[in-house]
Design a protein around this motif. Structure first.
Motif, PDB file in Angstrom:
ATOM      1  N   MET A 308       0.837  -1.199   0.000  1.00  0.00           N
ATOM      2  CA  MET A 308       0.000   0.000   0.000  1.00  0.00           C
ATOM      3  C   MET A 308       0.873   1.250   0.000  1.00  0.00           C
ATOM      4  O   MET A 308       1.831   1.337   0.775  1.00  0.00           O
ATOM      5  CB  MET A 308      -0.926   0.016   1.226  1.00  0.00           C
ATOM      6  N   PRO A 309       0.570   2.249  -0.845  1.00  0.00           N
ATOM      7  CA  PRO A 309       1.322   3.503  -0.796  1.00  0.00           C
ATOM      8  C   PRO A 309       1.165   4.182   0.567  1.00  0.00           C
ATOM      9  O   PRO A 309       0.110   4.099   1.201  1.00  0.00           O
ATOM     10  CB  PRO A 309       0.684   4.352  -1.901  1.00  0.00           C
ATOM     11  N   VAL A 310       2.197   4.855   0.998  1.00  0.00           N
ATOM     12  CA  VAL A 310       2.186   5.517   2.303  1.00  0.00           C
ATOM     13  C   VAL A 310       1.048   6.530   2.387  1.00  0.00           C
ATOM     14  O   VAL A 310       0.390   6.660   3.424  1.00  0.00           O
ATOM     15  CB  VAL A 310       3.544   6.197   2.563  1.00  0.00           C
ATOM     16  N   LEU A 311       0.798   7.260   1.309  1.00  0.00           N
ATOM     17  CA  LEU A 311      -0.265   8.260   1.319  1.00  0.00           C
ATOM     18  C   LEU A 311      -1.619   7.633   1.599  1.00  0.00           C
ATOM     19  O   LEU A 311      -2.424   8.178   2.370  1.00  0.00           O
ATOM     20  CB  LEU A 311      -0.304   9.006  -0.023  1.00  0.00           C
ATOM     21  N   GLU A 312      -1.893   6.489   1.007  1.00  0.00           N
ATOM     22  CA  GLU A 312      -3.175   5.817   1.213  1.00  0.00           C
ATOM     23  C   GLU A 312      -3.296   5.335   2.652  1.00  0.00           C
ATOM     24  O   GLU A 312      -4.352   5.476   3.280  1.00  0.00           O
ATOM     25  CB  GLU A 312      -3.317   4.652   0.244  1.00  0.00           C
ATOM     26  N   ALA A 313      -2.216   4.774   3.201  1.00  0.00           N
ATOM     27  CA  ALA A 313      -2.255   4.318   4.595  1.00  0.00           C
ATOM     28  C   ALA A 313      -2.459   5.501   5.535  1.00  0.00           C
ATOM     29  O   ALA A 313      -3.207   5.394   6.525  1.00  0.00           O
ATOM     30  CB  ALA A 313      -0.953   3.589   4.930  1.00  0.00           C
ATOM     31  N   ALA A 314      -1.833   6.627   5.231  1.00  0.00           N
ATOM     32  CA  ALA A 314      -2.001   7.823   6.058  1.00  0.00           C
ATOM     33  C   ALA A 314      -3.453   8.307   5.995  1.00  0.00           C
ATOM     34  O   ALA A 314      -4.047   8.658   7.016  1.00  0.00           O
ATOM     35  CB  ALA A 314      -1.045   8.914   5.595  1.00  0.00           C
ATOM     36  N   ARG A 315      -4.033   8.309   4.785  1.00  0.00           N
ATOM     37  CA  ARG A 315      -5.412   8.761   4.629  1.00  0.00           C
ATOM     38  C   ARG A 315      -6.364   7.891   5.448  1.00  0.00           C
ATOM     39  O   ARG A 315      -7.257   8.396   6.132  1.00  0.00           O
ATOM     40  CB  ARG A 315      -5.809   8.711   3.145  1.00  0.00           C
ATOM     41  N   ARG A 316      -6.162   6.577   5.412  1.00  0.00           N
ATOM     42  CA  ARG A 316      -7.034   5.675   6.158  1.00  0.00           C
ATOM     43  C   ARG A 316      -6.890   5.875   7.660  1.00  0.00           C
ATOM     44  O   ARG A 316      -7.820   5.583   8.424  1.00  0.00           O
ATOM     45  CB  ARG A 316      -6.710   4.226   5.801  1.00  0.00           C
ATOM     46  N   SER A 317      -5.722   6.373   8.080  1.00  0.00           N
ATOM     47  CA  SER A 317      -5.478   6.589   9.513  1.00  0.00           C
ATOM     48  C   SER A 317      -5.845   7.997   9.956  1.00  0.00           C
ATOM     49  O   SER A 317      -5.597   8.370  11.107  1.00  0.00           O
ATOM     50  CB  SER A 317      -4.004   6.316   9.831  1.00  0.00           C
TER      51      SER A 317
END
Length: 375
Positions: A308-317
């Motif tokens: 998973m791209p870091v940006l997507e993981a950050a958005r989900r968090s």
């Protein structure tokens, strides 16, 4: 005028070694600032070293602004035309509280410098040739369509173009005089129709009023279903155009839109979010490795799977980070890796020397170890 007085200008248009590229020198010098409306200005930029710009009308540049000790990346569409390659222009609306737009309006003056890379983007009429176009713009979304209109005007090619621009009042119509002049110069091939919502102080409006609608398009361009349509403006404006075209039976394969909206999720992020939800509901594959990602400035810590791209993981968090295209193209999410490694598959929004210096694009960087990011 004496020959000596013309010498500096002659030097600016002398033979140059080749096209400008931010890979070689990303510094651009402000040559002029032109007031378009009370809150919109055009900034004319030139390479610091002799070079010429080559781009397709509608493309954008990604800038790195040094403001208050912080580097802020922003995308701005080029409003000038590639037919005039010695300078490039961006046209920016002052946004209340916006750190970059206010800095540009208040600080950038002739002689000042900025850094940029590009041009990039596929929102361009050159990639969708047609005999008849309909340009629809709202507010400052006029800039890429102005680049296209200027290009066709300069080239003198026979194209039937209807340009419809929505503005709040007559005083807010960007490029109003120039577009009217283009329409007078080529009345058979170029029509400009501004549409406003209210009168301006001292200027009652006698033209079209209201917001974009199918009824309005039927009046201005009855043949809009047969045209190639380019749309740019605020997200609600583009959503309204999308809905009315679909309802009118328009072939959406000939609908093209562009927008940089830093206040909300980009279209790409929204699409990724929907895709992510679909993946979560699907049968689970073998679990991926999960890495720890720490954002050094905010002291937030998240977990990010290796796929998973870091940006997507950050958005989900719930961690909001600057982003726009989410395709590794615009460079808005460019960040410094303090430690750790990533698998980076980008679309041109970062240069090799930046990667070598530890920078990455969070939208397309998948962790291969625990990370510390300078955000």
């Amino acid at each position: 005028m004496a020959d000596g007085a013309r010498e500096p200008v002659a030097g600016l248009i002398a033979a140059v070694p080749g096209p400008w590229t931010g890979e070689d020198d990303d510094t651009l010098v402000c040559r002029a600032v032109r007031r378009e409306t009370h809150d919109v200005a055009t900034f004319v930029l030139a390479p610091a070293k002799p070079a010429r710009f080559a781009y397709e009308p509608g493309q954008f540049l990604t800038f790195a602004f040094e403001i208050g000790g912080e580097t802020i990346h922003r995308c701005y569409t080029v409003s000038s035309a590639p037919t005039r390659p010695d300078t490039v222009s961006i046209t920016v609306k002052r946004v209340p509280g916006g750190p970059v737009s206010n800095w540009l309006h208040d600080t950038l003056k002739p002689g000042g410098t900025v850094r940029a890379v590009g041009p990039m983007g596929d929102f361009t009429c050159f990639r969708h040739p047609a005999e008849r176009y309909l340009f629809l713009s709202g507010g400052s979304g006029i800039t890429p369509l102005m680049s296209m209109a200027r290009t066709f005007h300069d080239l003198g090619v026979p194209r039937d173009i209807v340009f419809v621009h929505n503005a709040r009042t007559p005083a807010d119509i960007v490029f109003r005089d120039e577009l009217a002049l283009m329409a007078r110069a080529a009345p058979q091939s170029f029509r400009f129709t501004p549409v406003v919502e209210a009168d301006a102080p001292g200027e009652p409006w006698g033209g079209f009023r209201g917001r974009v609608s199918q009824a309005l398009l039927e009046q201005i361009a009855p043949d809009f279903r047969d045209r190639e349509i380019f749309v740019c403006g605020p997200a609600p404006y583009m959503a309204a155009v999308r809905a009315l075209l679909a309802e009118a039976g328009f072939d959406m394969a000939r609908h093209h839109e562009e927008s940089f909206d830093f206040a909300a999720l980009s279209a790409g992020e929204a699409a990724e979010a929907l895709a992510a939800e679909a993946i979560e509901d699907a049968p689970k594959a073998a679990p991926a490795r999960v890495f720890r990602v720490e954002f050094a400035k905010t002291r937030r810590v998240i977990e990010c799977p290796e796929d998973m791209p870091v940006l997507e993981a950050a958005r989900r968090s719930g961690v909001r980070l600057p982003s726009s295209c989410t395709k590794g193209l615009c460079g808005t999410c460019k960040s410094k890796l303090v430690s750790g490694t990533v698998d980076l598959q980008h679309g041109g929004g970062i240069r090799q020397r930046e990667i070598d210096a530890g920078m990455t694009l969070l939208c397309c960087a998948k962790p291969t170890s625990d990370l510390v990011v300078d955000r």
